[in-house]
Design a protein around this motif. Structure first.
Motif, PDB file in Angstrom:
ATOM      1  N   ARG A  77       0.863  -1.218  -0.032  1.00 52.91           N
ATOM      2  CA  ARG A  77      -0.051  -0.105  -0.071  1.00 52.91           C
ATOM      3  C   ARG A  77       0.975   1.401  -0.015  1.00 52.91           C
ATOM      4  N   ALA A  78       2.002   1.141   0.906  1.00 50.97           N
ATOM      5  CA  ALA A  78       2.713   2.459   0.958  1.00 50.97           C
ATOM      6  C   ALA A  78       3.641   2.435  -0.176  1.00 50.97           C
ATOM      7  N   GLY A  79       4.196   1.643  -0.616  1.00 53.55           N
ATOM      8  CA  GLY A  79       5.256   1.514  -1.582  1.00 53.55           C
ATOM      9  C   GLY A  79       6.300   0.460  -1.174  1.00 53.55           C
ATOM     10  N   PRO A  80       6.567  -0.493  -1.652  1.00 56.10           N
ATOM     11  CA  PRO A  80       7.955  -1.338  -1.063  1.00 56.10           C
ATOM     12  C   PRO A  80       9.324  -0.445  -1.256  1.00 56.10           C
ATOM     13  N   PRO A  81      10.243  -0.645  -0.631  1.00 58.02           N
ATOM     14  CA  PRO A  81      11.531  -0.037  -0.774  1.00 58.02           C
ATOM     15  C   PRO A  81      12.227  -0.739  -1.722  1.00 58.02           C
ATOM     16  N   LEU A  82      13.021   0.034  -2.608  1.00 60.91           N
ATOM     17  CA  LEU A  82      13.512  -0.549  -3.704  1.00 60.91           C
ATOM     18  C   LEU A  82      14.933  -1.140  -3.486  1.00 60.91           C
ATOM     19  N   ILE A  83      15.305  -2.340  -4.243  1.00 56.58           N
ATOM     20  CA  ILE A  83      16.319  -3.057  -3.759  1.00 56.58           C
ATOM     21  C   ILE A  83      17.530  -3.202  -4.847  1.00 56.58           C
ATOM     22  N   TYR A  84      16.879  -2.647  -6.365  1.00 58.89           N
ATOM     23  CA  TYR A  84      17.782  -2.439  -7.389  1.00 58.89           C
ATOM     24  C   TYR A  84      18.367  -3.525  -7.748  1.00 58.89           C
ATOM     25  N   ASN A  85      18.932  -4.516  -7.033  1.00 60.73           N
ATOM     26  CA  ASN A  85      19.384  -5.931  -7.572  1.00 60.73           C
ATOM     27  C   ASN A  85      19.181  -6.936  -6.480  1.00 60.73           C
ATOM     28  N   LEU A  86      19.375  -8.000  -6.788  1.00 54.00           N
ATOM     29  CA  LEU A  86      19.171  -9.100  -5.770  1.00 54.00           C
ATOM     30  C   LEU A  86      20.647  -9.077  -4.833  1.00 54.00           C
ATOM     31  N   PRO A  87      20.307  -9.175  -3.358  1.00 55.53           N
ATOM     32  CA  PRO A  87      21.340  -9.088  -2.532  1.00 55.53           C
ATOM     33  C   PRO A  87      22.375 -10.113  -2.772  1.00 55.53           C
ATOM     34  N   HIS A  88      23.830  -9.793  -2.161  1.00 51.89           N
ATOM     35  CA  HIS A  88      24.602 -10.796  -2.489  1.00 51.89           C
ATOM     36  C   HIS A  88      24.627 -11.376  -1.067  1.00 51.89           C
ATOM     37  N   LEU A  89      24.848 -12.708  -1.080  1.00 50.12           N
ATOM     38  CA  LEU A  89      24.960 -13.454   0.227  1.00 50.12           C
ATOM     39  C   LEU A  89      26.455 -13.767   0.572  1.00 50.12           C
ATOM     40  N   ARG A  90      26.660 -13.383   1.861  1.00 51.45           N
ATOM     41  CA  ARG A  90      27.950 -13.495   2.388  1.00 51.45           C
ATOM     42  C   ARG A  90      28.497 -14.981   2.557  1.00 51.45           C
ATOM     43  N   PRO A  91      29.248 -15.575   2.435  1.00 52.84           N
ATOM     44  CA  PRO A  91      29.795 -17.275   3.031  1.00 52.84           C
ATOM     45  C   PRO A  91      30.456 -16.680   4.567  1.00 52.84           C
ATOM     46  N   TYR A  92      29.663 -17.395   5.201  1.00 58.34           N
ATOM     47  CA  TYR A  92      30.259 -17.522   6.570  1.00 58.34           C
ATOM     48  C   TYR A  92      30.793 -18.768   6.965  1.00 58.34           C
ATOM     49  N   THR A  93      31.866 -18.501   7.850  1.00 60.54           N
ATOM     50  CA  THR A  93      32.889 -19.680   8.304  1.00 60.54           C
ATOM     51  C   THR A  93      31.724 -20.378   9.502  1.00 60.54           C
ATOM     52  N   ALA A  94      32.282 -21.604   9.841  1.00 55.39           N
ATOM     53  CA  ALA A  94      31.557 -22.102  10.982  1.00 55.39           C
ATOM     54  C   ALA A  94      31.673 -21.474  12.081  1.00 55.39           C
ATOM     55  N   ARG A  95      33.018 -20.563  12.468  1.00 55.05           N
ATOM     56  CA  ARG A  95      32.889 -20.157  13.846  1.00 55.05           C
ATOM     57  C   ARG A  95      32.311 -18.788  13.785  1.00 55.05           C
ATOM     58  N   GLU A  96      32.468 -18.116  12.526  1.00 56.34           N
ATOM     59  CA  GLU A  96      31.620 -16.924  12.350  1.00 56.34           C
ATOM     60  C   GLU A  96      30.215 -17.142  12.492  1.00 56.34           C
ATOM     61  N   LEU A  97      29.408 -18.269  12.091  1.00 53.71           N
ATOM     62  CA  LEU A  97      28.296 -18.432  12.350  1.00 53.71           C
ATOM     63  C   LEU A  97      28.038 -18.867  13.814  1.00 53.71           C
ATOM     64  N   ARG A  98      28.757 -19.392  14.573  1.00 54.61           N
ATOM     65  CA  ARG A  98      28.387 -19.640  15.931  1.00 54.61           C
ATOM     66  C   ARG A  98      28.550 -18.317  16.712  1.00 54.61           C
ATOM     67  N   SER A  99      29.221 -17.470  16.143  1.00 59.55           N
ATOM     68  CA  SER A  99      29.360 -16.156  16.908  1.00 59.55           C
ATOM     69  C   SER A  99      27.671 -15.417  16.442  1.00 59.55           C
ATOM     70  N   LEU A 100      27.287 -15.583  15.228  1.00 62.83           N
ATOM     71  CA  LEU A 100      26.107 -14.818  14.825  1.00 62.83           C
ATOM     72  C   LEU A 100      25.044 -15.531  15.777  1.00 62.83           C
ATOM     73  N   LEU A 101      24.979 -17.054  16.081  1.00 61.38           N
ATOM     74  CA  LEU A 101      24.045 -17.565  16.746  1.00 61.38           C
ATOM     75  C   LEU A 101      23.828 -16.785  18.378  1.00 61.38           C
TER      76      LEU A 101
END
Length: 456
Positions: A238-262
């Motif tokens: 209704r309001a107007g979705p935000p523009l993204i311009y392109n599909l987002p880039h997915l970052r590859p996380y290491t297992a240790r980085e993912l544990r920190s993100l959790l």
């Protein structure tokens, strides 16, 4: 003449392109919209017009995203205020070379819903096709519950009038082009037909044969699930979705980085199969298989915390990210590089989900320590029957009804095949349930093993 139907898989969303004389229009575009400019470019056409048949609830509209590179005008129904585009009303017409597009106001699914009637004036003045949005589907009609329970009767009455006073009087041969196909949550039982016509629907669509009062009562009492993300989709569209311009880039996380993100409340989604997830997974993650993402992420993921995906081999992540973008999950952040193997190769802790076969459950069906949880839709349970002694909570409502499930019993979760059962098992585990098993094969496997389903 250009006519192309563009399907978004799993969501069963249909968008369309029509055009002639070097000009094209797009109807109900999706957010990842490069497909439309690609088609137009191949045919040396300019996209001049974008039609929104209604404010969609199940995905983010791509109108603003497509208007940015094309300069096309966005047109939508006038009965509700939008934060973008131009309102149009009954009887207004627009030309694309010899094609004429006429606006028909068809409220009921939403108040501002429109349908678009197309004529090819170079051939005939007779109507050729009609784009019906969510008013009329193959074998079904639109939902009338999304405006709220207090307006359900009013919306059902509106839809009846739109169908019988505007759409059904059209000639039998008019091709019907709805915004959704079979499998969509925007209708109860949409038929698996790519195309249909006014005449065929008039003859075969059971809901169109009902009288006004019977139709309204049916729609008022219809039981359909509304994923919680629908409210956000309505507001954004209704309001107007935000523009993204392109599909987002997915970052590859290491297992240790993912544990920190959790530790920082990241939302980790394991997109592997139920058997892969059951064999070993990262503790606290939820299991939504790839093809289930558009159907169930909106029940369990929020729009603030970063989302990280876990797979086996990180294949086709570009396709997977589209599911998130179409539902407005711009917080999709990345994936576990190297797949789940990268997790256990670092010696990280692994959780497991139990699995049962139909014979395992049959042997213990009368065991009072077993709690059988059916997570299918209530309609599916009532139509096909259920396993004796099972309890029902739809998988999308599981978290809000978690207190109903006993913590001191062995929980055996099942759906129709095992995929939704695995999602439910992962939710239960995340809430501290320690004795959970997924019935692999679900009711399909149960019947294949010659065990009966019962009906109350």
């Amino acid at each position: 003449m250009l006519f192309e139907k563009i399907k978004s898989d799993i969501l069963a969303h249909n968008s369309y392109m029509i055009g002639a004389g070097g000009e094209a229009a797009v109807i109900d575009p999706r957010r990842d919209c490069r497909v439309y400019t690609t088609v137009a470019g191949h045919l040396d056409m300019k996209i001049t017009t974008i039609f929104e048949t209604h404010k969609n609830e199940d995905y983010i509209s791509g109108s603003r995203e497509l208007a940015r590179p094309t300069g096309a005008e966005i047109l939508h129904g006038a009965r509700e205020e939008f934060g973008f585009g131009t309102p149009v009303r009954e009887g207004e017409t627009f030309e694309l070379g010899p094609l004429e597009v006429e606006v028909l106001e068809t409220p009921g699914h939403t108040v501002e819903s429109i349908s678009l009637l197309v004529r090819d004036r170079s051939v005939s003045d007779d109507p050729l096709m009609v784009f019906t949005g969510d008013a009329l589907f193959a074998g079904e009609v639109g939902r009338t519950d999304l405006a709220g329970e207090d307006r359900r009767r009013e919306m059902s009455e509106m839809l009846y009038e739109s169908l019988h006073e505007t759409l059904l009087p059209l000639p039998d041969g008019v091709i019907v082009c709805p915004a959704h196909g079979a499998g969509s949550v925007c209708g109860g039982k949409i038929s698996d037909r790519e195309y249909t016509s006014i005449g065929f629907e008039r003859a075969a669509n059971r809901l169109l044969s009902l009288g006004r009062e019977e139709f309204v009562e049916y729609k008022v009492n219809e039981r359909l699930y509304e994923p919680p993300y629908f409210a956000r989709m309505r507001d954004l569209n209704r309001a107007g979705p935000p523009l993204i311009y392109n599909l987002p880039h997915l970052r590859p996380y290491t297992a240790r980085e993912l544990r920190s993100l959790l530790d920082q409340k990241a939302q980790v989604v394991d997109i592997r199969s139920p058997t892969g997830f059951a064999g070993g997974h990262i503790p606290g993650t939820i299991n939504i298989w790839r093809n289930g993402l558009p159907l169930y992420m909106g029940y369990y993921l929020n729009y603030e915390d970063p989302i990280v995906l876990v797979d086996d081999f990180d294949l086709s992540m570009g396709h997977v990210v589209r599911h998130f973008v179409r539902l407005g999950y711009d917080n999709i952040a990345g994936y576990l590089a190297g797949g789940f193997a990268a997790w256990f190769e670092q010696g990280e802790r692994i959780a497991r989900t139990g699995t049962w076969s139909p014979s395992d459950l049959a042997e213990r069906l009368d065991d009072p320590s077993i709690y059988i949880l059916d997570v299918r839709t209530i309609g599916h349970r009532e139509e096909s029957g259920h396993i004796r002694g099972s309890h029902h909570i739809y998988v999308g409502n599981l978290e809000e009804r978690i207190a109903e499930i006993p913590e001191d019993r062995q929980i055996v979760v099942h759906c129709d095949a095992g995929f939704k059962g695995s999602l439910a098992a992962s939710i239960l585990e995340r809430h501290g349930f320690r004795h959970v098993a997924n019935l692999l094969g679900g009711t399909i496997g149960w019947e294949a093993a010659n065990y009966p389903l019962v009906r109350d």
